[in-house]
Each structure stands twice: as structure tokens, then as C-alpha cells.
Design an enzyme around this catalytic site. Structure first.
Site, short mmCIF file in Angstrom:
data_model
loop_
_atom_site.label_atom_id
_atom_site.label_comp_id
_atom_site.label_asym_id
_atom_site.label_seq_id
_atom_site.Cartn_x
_atom_site.Cartn_y
_atom_site.Cartn_z
N ASP A 7 0.56 -1.16 -0.36
CA ASP A 7 -0.14 -0.58 0.34
C ASP A 7 0.47 1.48 0.45
OD1 ASP A 7 -2.64 1.55 0.43
OD2 ASP A 7 -2.03 1.21 2.24
N GLU A 68 -0.84 -1.22 -5.15
CA GLU A 68 -2.42 -1.07 -5.25
C GLU A 68 -1.96 0.46 -6.46
OE1 GLU A 68 -5.41 0.90 -2.54
OE2 GLU A 68 -4.49 3.19 -2.89
N ASP A 141 -2.61 1.37 6.83
CA ASP A 141 -1.77 0.87 5.20
C ASP A 141 -1.46 -0.67 5.45
OD1 ASP A 141 -1.63 3.65 4.73
OD2 ASP A 141 -1.25 3.22 6.62
#
Length: 173
Positions: A7, A68, A141
Site C-alpha cells: 500500500d 495499489e 496501511d
């Protein structure tokens, strides 16, 4: 297949490693967050992020990276800093010949919860349940990094059937 989920972020970057099991089974290996202080110049923050992700890749030897996809969040400087971080993270994988797959937040949410608009609380609860964790990963996260890795484990068989030219595949050396 060992998957590293990332992330991306410059202030907080979630990192995880999972091992794909049989069927939809996934075994958590490691999860954490790399933090860089906002008062440190961006080049030094990127260096620190690079050192951390390279250590993780050396320690856990992932077969693939799921990260991501950067999207417009409204604040241009935040998007730019995240994009810089993504470049460093993808470079670390590319230098090792590790394929990188990008997923949008809604793709990950849909894969994990069945709802492409799930909120952080729902996602954290689902990833905790899916991985059989005794407590929810914190901060968000870390949970997001695990969700990215699990998403890839579940989507990899489909992507493999589609072949090497799929939209989620980064070129491999």
C-alpha cells in the site's frame, strides 16, 4: 506463490507478504509499515523507503508484487509524493525481475469484501477474518497491504489464463 502486497505512501507505506495456499487459502507471513517523517526532504524519504522495501524483498523473496494503483485523491502534492514512492517500489521489484501487478482500491475492495465501496473498517474486519488473525492489523496501511496481497492470490489464476499481456502485468526483463 509468495506475494508481497504494498500500500504505497511516502509518509506511511504498508508492506505485507503472504503465501498462497490451496484454493482460496492464504497464509500471512509478515506485515508492517515503513514510516518517513514529513520534515525530512523527499529524496531522503525515498531513499529510506527504498532501503526498507529492498530489505523486505531480500528477507522474504516474493515471487510477485501487488501494489495499489495511484489515483487522484484531490491533493496534487499527495498524489505526486505517492507516485514518487510507487516508482521506487516498482523499481526495487524490477531490479530483481519480480513481476508487478497493479490494482485499484475498488478492485481490492470487491475481491476482499464483495463490495467495491467497502470502508476501511469493513476491509480490516474482512482481512482479519480471511487470514485468521487474532487481532486486526494496524494501522490501516498494514491491513491494506495484506488485502492487496490476498487480492492477487485470488486473481492470479485468472490472470495466468489471460496470458502475459494482461493490463495488470508490468513488463518483465
Amino acid at each position: 506463490m509468495r506475494v508481497m502486497g504494498i500500500d504505497p505512501g511516502l509518509t506511511r507505506c504498508g508492506l505485507s507478504v503472504v503465501q498462497a495456499g490451496k484454493g482460496r487459502g492464504v497464509i500471512p507471513i509478515a506485515v508492517g509499515v515503513v514510516r518517513t517523517p514529513a520534515e525530512v526532504p523527499v529524496p531522503e524519504r525515498l531513499r529510506r523507503l527504498s532501503v526498507a522495501v529492498n530489505e523486505w524483498m531480500d528477507d522474504y523473496q516474493p515471487d510477485v508484487v501487488a501494489i495499489e494503483r495511484v489515483f487522484e485523491r484531490g491533493n496534487v502534492s499527495t498524489v505526486m509524493n505517492t507516485a514518487h514512492a510507487v516508482g521506487v517500489l516498482m523499481l526495487a521489484a524490477a531490479q530483481r525481475g519480480i513481476p508487478v501487478h497493479n490494482y485499484t482500491p475498488s478492485e481490492v475492495k470487491k475481491a476482499i469484501s464483495g463490495n467495491g465501496r467497502a470502508d476501511k473498517k469493513q476491509m480490516t474486519a474482512m482481512i482479519t477474518r480471511i487470514l485468521g488473525l487474532s487481532e486486526a492489523p494496524k494501522p490501516a496501511d498494514a491491513a491494506d497491504a495484506l488485502a492487496l496481497a490476498v487480492c492477487h492470490c485470488w486473481r492470479a489464476p485468472f490472470l495466468a489464463r489471460m496470458g502475459p499481456g494482461t493490463a495488470h502485468n508490468a513488463p518483465r526483463n
